[in-house]
Design an enzyme around this catalytic site. Structure first.
Site, PDB file in Angstrom:
ATOM      1  N   THR A 198      -8.410   7.022  -2.699  1.00 21.76           N
ATOM      2  CA  THR A 198      -9.776   6.588  -3.005  1.00 21.76           C
ATOM      3  C   THR A 198     -10.761   7.740  -2.823  1.00 21.76           C
ATOM      4  O   THR A 198     -11.840   7.711  -3.407  1.00 21.76           O
ATOM      5  CB  THR A 198     -10.227   5.399  -2.128  1.00 21.76           C
ATOM      6  OG1 THR A 198      -9.905   5.674  -0.768  1.00 21.76           O
ATOM      7  CG2 THR A 198      -9.553   4.105  -2.583  1.00 21.76           C
ATOM      8  N   LYS A 246      -8.743  13.934   3.924  1.00 25.24           N
ATOM      9  CA  LYS A 246      -7.825  12.797   3.968  1.00 25.24           C
ATOM     10  C   LYS A 246      -6.965  12.958   5.212  1.00 25.24           C
ATOM     11  O   LYS A 246      -6.953  14.032   5.824  1.00 25.24           O
ATOM     12  CB  LYS A 246      -6.948  12.752   2.717  1.00 25.24           C
ATOM     13  CG  LYS A 246      -6.296  14.105   2.386  1.00 25.24           C
ATOM     14  CD  LYS A 246      -5.601  14.119   1.031  1.00 25.24           C
ATOM     15  CE  LYS A 246      -6.544  14.166  -0.143  1.00 25.24           C
ATOM     16  NZ  LYS A 246      -6.569  12.938  -0.930  1.00 25.24           N
ATOM     17  N   ARG A 247      -6.223  11.925   5.586  1.00 25.48           N
ATOM     18  CA  ARG A 247      -5.341  12.088   6.733  1.00 25.48           C
ATOM     19  C   ARG A 247      -4.376  13.246   6.527  1.00 25.48           C
ATOM     20  O   ARG A 247      -4.002  13.558   5.384  1.00 25.48           O
ATOM     21  CB  ARG A 247      -4.561  10.781   6.976  1.00 25.48           C
ATOM     22  CG  ARG A 247      -5.406   9.723   7.650  1.00 25.48           C
ATOM     23  CD  ARG A 247      -5.937  10.175   8.988  1.00 25.48           C
ATOM     24  NE  ARG A 247      -4.901  10.165   9.983  1.00 25.48           N
ATOM     25  CZ  ARG A 247      -4.731   9.203  10.874  1.00 25.48           C
ATOM     26  NH1 ARG A 247      -5.566   8.181  10.912  1.00 25.48           N
ATOM     27  NH2 ARG A 247      -3.749   9.251  11.740  1.00 25.48           N
ATOM     28  N   LYS A 252       0.808  14.556   1.462  1.00 22.44           N
ATOM     29  CA  LYS A 252      -0.482  14.887   0.848  1.00 22.44           C
ATOM     30  C   LYS A 252      -0.619  16.395   0.576  1.00 22.44           C
ATOM     31  O   LYS A 252      -1.510  16.834  -0.136  1.00 22.44           O
ATOM     32  CB  LYS A 252      -1.634  14.395   1.734  1.00 22.44           C
ATOM     33  CG  LYS A 252      -1.736  12.863   1.810  1.00 22.44           C
ATOM     34  CD  LYS A 252      -2.871  12.421   2.713  1.00 22.44           C
ATOM     35  CE  LYS A 252      -2.989  10.917   2.896  1.00 22.44           C
ATOM     36  NZ  LYS A 252      -3.749  10.245   1.822  1.00 22.44           N
ATOM     37  N   LYS A 278     -14.341   8.694  -4.890  1.00 23.26           N
ATOM     38  CA  LYS A 278     -15.633   9.034  -4.281  1.00 23.26           C
ATOM     39  C   LYS A 278     -16.105  10.403  -4.770  1.00 23.26           C
ATOM     40  O   LYS A 278     -17.278  10.607  -5.075  1.00 23.26           O
ATOM     41  CB  LYS A 278     -15.516   9.080  -2.751  1.00 23.26           C
ATOM     42  CG  LYS A 278     -15.084   7.795  -2.093  1.00 23.26           C
ATOM     43  CD  LYS A 278     -14.662   8.069  -0.635  1.00 23.26           C
ATOM     44  CE  LYS A 278     -13.857   6.932  -0.073  1.00 23.26           C
ATOM     45  NZ  LYS A 278     -13.163   7.309   1.186  1.00 23.26           N
ATOM     46  N   HIS A 333       0.792  -1.228   0.000  1.00 28.21           N
ATOM     47  CA  HIS A 333       0.000   0.000   0.000  1.00 28.21           C
ATOM     48  C   HIS A 333       0.819   1.270   0.000  1.00 28.21           C
ATOM     49  O   HIS A 333       0.241   2.363   0.012  1.00 28.21           O
ATOM     50  CB  HIS A 333      -0.905   0.046   1.232  1.00 28.21           C
ATOM     51  CG  HIS A 333      -2.132  -0.787   1.093  1.00 28.21           C
ATOM     52  ND1 HIS A 333      -3.307  -0.303   0.590  1.00 28.21           N
ATOM     53  CD2 HIS A 333      -2.354  -2.092   1.363  1.00 28.21           C
ATOM     54  CE1 HIS A 333      -4.212  -1.268   0.577  1.00 28.21           C
ATOM     55  NE2 HIS A 333      -3.658  -2.366   1.042  1.00 28.21           N
TER      56      HIS A 333
END
Ligand SMILES: *Cc1c(COP(=O)(O)O)cnc(C)c1O
Length: 796
Positions: free
Chosen positions: A644, A536-537, A542, A648, A350
């Site tokens: 993901t 998101k986290r 990110k 969505k 992952h």
């Protein structure tokens, strides 16, 4: 299932009476929720039993998805939908004066996962049941889910999430299926006359693993699979034990399944974590082997009936645990046992982030799991022996399991599995070419790609009923079972009525979310503004910071000229940070401080606002995503394995603003580059920078006056209340090299954001982009993903 409204109402009233001796008028929402939950469970119990019996009678091969995390979200509405009784129940309840949406909120959101990895596992088990694949989840029943996040003065504070406090109607405790898991002690091997080695355990500590089973209901079909979550308990006690030592030992044991580690994409080498990993692996593998024995088949044929999947490295001990059972209990010889094990196991990688790669000190693993360590040593010894005859010494040394005083879990999972997959095309390519290149040379045929997916049931049919209904009006409902049929929507790309309707639905969803924000946070936001979403986290890679720097730039523009032509925008953030991840928590504080500054500055007339929701999780995602116009997917290229939330959001008609990272690459393939906004460094350029060592962040600070002015606000007192954080973050970017190339991508990001501002003004054009995104989202259904796992990897 067949259910008339009348029968439902009778059943519901009877259940209320049975459970609480109450009628509807006397009952409170908590009781109504419990009655409904119990009723729904009873509705599916026959199917559940039949599915299990069917698998056993037909001796079906079954897949078991081992995952440390299952981030399920609430189950009530999802179960009603899948049983095909949502409308009946909703109207039935309404006639009894009860609002289903109120009951839904009573259910706690089981936060048994950190983020994407756990949510993927939840989407997968939903899709596995829907696709009538014999497959189940295996994990831990954490007493406390992921911490509850609060903001105090802009800082993240973590509170315990006691999700089981009022019970859990969906689970069934199965004490008769409990197994024993053993830790510590000594092992010595006795050689029998026939030459077998029998292990003898001395002074080991035994833990009772008790399974709690949750039905996983397929969408409008007859399949009900099982999510089995294990709870650690004190084994039945012998008479001699003393009362106080009993209590102490019980507490020690129950700690194992007490709390989920809150680290996302980050490795925490604590002993309790290793205990958790072995606990659910051993319990799961034992119960699977025991079930197999019921079929009276030869153990050498196990792989014909069982597939075990290792979701990230956390369950990698599946490999030595199955070996242990085959060698020690089944008396199989090593070669046969190894063959069976490799054929049973498969592994998903992952992440390429090195800080997430698990490696346990030999000392720790050999003390806690003496027999398992012996087996790992032997796997490693044989691997080195065999591969040394075929490959160069260096490559064998680099890929072996035990190295530098540690056991490398990814290496164990790869060597012990017949399949290794990445989670998006780009990610798998990077694994093959870079991160796992040595393994790719040794086991080229084991590598394959399985791009992640999401369930369109939760993320469209349940979360966004207005959009879902409109799609059915336009193209019928074939897409529910065959999501690629969403492509039929493209026929409406030039139909203004449809495009305006799409815009109107989005506007309604935004207004609903705006109400929620006002009620819960007291912030007023304009539903006609662009809703720009990054959920998101919180992680440096990110790049929530990149988003924030652009917001500060806009703010400075408006301060210079309050009439500046900036389309109104609401920037929506949702993110938890690992409690030990100081830098991420500083970014949270900084975003909150900028939010306070901007949201309260009358001069900019509410043109831009920041909403940072507390406690982001599945239920909040279900509120935010239908209201999103822009989907921020701005990780540094190469760092996000798939993502993901990108899927969505596109499914709900948001336009993606993205780097070419993870599955964004495949989203662009689907919608075409005119319907996605791409910016920034590519993965190749990032690796080139690493190769040359030629990135100098400070020069971007010095040479771009806009960027300089924005960065200076972090330290010059503009942003009040976050002075220390401002300095730390400034230094991380300007002084300490800017690990994730935020400054390098700033200018390109600003241009991309300007493009969005421009595009949104033409609503027909914008809604066309939204429509094409929805139409292209079908391939990202996890229904397809799990079918590929079933066909290519599990053979079920
Ligand atoms: C989908 C989802 C994630 C994953 O988001 P990414 O942007 O892909 O990292 C994390 N948390 C929750 C609650 C989700 O629903």
């Amino acid at each position: 299932m067949e259910l008339s409204k009348r029968k439902f109402k009778d059943d519901f009233k009877r259940m209320l009476t049975e459970l609480y001796s109450m009628d509807v008028a006397q009952s409170a929402v908590t009781e109504q929720y419990a009655a409904l939950g119990n009723l729904v469970r009873s509705y599916c119990s026959k199917k559940w039993n039949k599915t299990n019996q069917h698998y056993l009678d037909k001796k079906k091969k079954q897949a078991y998805y081992f995952s440390m995390e299952f981030l399920l979200g609430r189950m009530l509405k999802s179960n009603l939908l899948n049983l095909d009784i949502l409308d009946t129940v909703r109207t039935g309840l309404k006639e009894l004066g009860i609002d289903l949406s109120v009951l839904e909120q009573v259910e706690p959101d089981p936060g048994l996962g950190n983020g994407g990895l756990g949510r993927l596992a939840a989407c997968f088990i939903d899709s596995i049941a829907t696709c009538e694949i014999p497959g189940h989840g295996n994990g831990i029943r954490f007493k406390y889910g992921l911490f509850k996040q609060k903001f105090v003065n802009g800082y993240q504070v973590e509170l315990p999430e006691n999700w089981l406090q009022n019970g859990n109607v969906w689970e069934t405790r199965r004490l008769n299926m409990a197994v024993t898991v053993s830790f510590y002690g000594h092992v010595w091997m006795e050689k029998t006359k026939s030459g077998y080695l029998i292990p003898h355990y001395e002074h080991d500590q035994r833990v009772l693993a008790v399974p709690y089973d949750t039905p996983i209901i397929g969408f409008k079909n007859e399949t009900v699979n099982t999510l089995r979550l294990w709870s650690a308990e004190m084994p039945p006690q012998d008479e001699s034990s003393d009362y106080w030592s009993y209590i102490q030992q019980r507490d020690r044991i129950e700690t194992i399944s007490e709390v989920l580690y809150p680290d996302d994409s980050n490795y925490d080498g604590r002993l309790l974590r290793l205990k958790q990993e072995y606990f659910f692996v051993s319990a799961g593998v034992q119960s699977i082997v025991r079930h197999y024995r019921k079929m009276n088949l030869d153990m050498t044929h196990l792989a014909e009936k069982v597939a075990m999947h290792i979701n990230d490295t956390h369950p990698a001990l599946c490999v030595p645990e199955l070996m242990r059972l085959l060698l020690d209990d089944e008396k199989m010889d090593w070669e046969h046992a190894w063959n069976v094990t490799v054929n049973v196991m498969s592994y998903t990688n992952h992440t390429i982030m090195s800080e997430a790669l698990e490696k346990w000190p030999i000392e720790m693993i050999s003390t806690l799991l003496p027999r398992i360590y012996q087996i790992i040593q032997e796997i490693d010894r044989r691997y080195v022996l065999k591969m040394s005859t075929l490959f160069e010494k260096e490559i064998v040394e680099r890929t072996r399991i035990i190295e530098g005083g540690h056991v490398k879990m990814a290496h164990l999972a790869i060597i012990g599995s017949h399949s290794i997959n990445g989670v998006a095309k780009l990610h798998t390519a990077i694994l093959k070419e870079k991160v796992l290149h040595d393994f790719f040379i040794i086991f080229p045929s084991r590598f394959n790609n399985k791009t992640n997916g999401i369930t369109q049931r939760r993320w469209l049919m349940l979360a966004n009923e207005p959009l879902s209904n409109m799609i059915c009006d336009k193209i019928g409902n074939d897409w529910e079972a065959t999501p690629t049929e969403l492509k039929m929507l493209k026929a409406f790309r030039n139909d203004e009525t449809t495009l305006l309707k799409l815009g109107a639905i989005k506007r309604e969803n935004k207004a609903r979310f705006a109400d929620y924000v006002f009620k819960t946070m007291g912030i007023e936001i304009n539903p006609d503004a662009i809703f720009d979403v990054q959920i998101k986290r919180l992680h440096a890679y990110k790049r929530q910071l990149l988003n924030l720097l652009n917001i500060i730039r806009l703010y400075l523009n408006l301060k210079d000229d309050p009439t500046a032509d900036i389309y109104p925008r609401v920037f929506i953030f949702g993110a938890k940070a690992a409690p030990s991840y100081t830098y991420a928590k500083e970014i949270i504080k900084l975003i909150n401080s900028v939010a306070t500054l901007i949201n309260n500055d009358q001069e900019i007339q509410g043109k831009i606002k920041i909403v940072f929701v507390e406690n982001y999780g599945v239920s909040l995602a279900e509120r935010i995503i239908p209201a999103a116009d822009v989907s921020e997917q701005i990780s540094l290229a190469s760092k996000e394995a798939s993502g993901t939330s990108n899927m969505k959001l596109m499914l709900n008609g948001a336009v993606t603003l993205a780097t070419l990272d993870g599955a964004n690459v495949e989203i662009r393939e689907r919608v075409g580059s005119e319907n996605i906004i791409i910016f920034g460094l590519t993965e190749k350029e990032v690796y080139q920078y690493y190769h040359d060592g030629s990135y100098h962040a400070v020069s971007y600070y010095e040479n771009n006056p806009i960027l300089k002015r924005v960065l200076d606000t972090l330290t010059d007192g503009t942003i009040q209340g976050a002075e220390a954080e401002g300095w730390d973050i400034f230094d991380s970017l300007v002084k300490y090299g800017d690990e994730y190339f935020v400054l390098r991508d700033f200018e390109a990001y600003v241009e991309a954001q300007k493009k969005i501002d421009h595009l949104y003004r033409d609503q027909i054009k914008w809604q066309r982009m939204a429509l094409i995104n929805i139409a292209g989202a079908g391939v990202f259904s996890s229904d397809y993903t799990v079918r590929q796992y079933a066909n290519d990897i599990w053979d079920v």
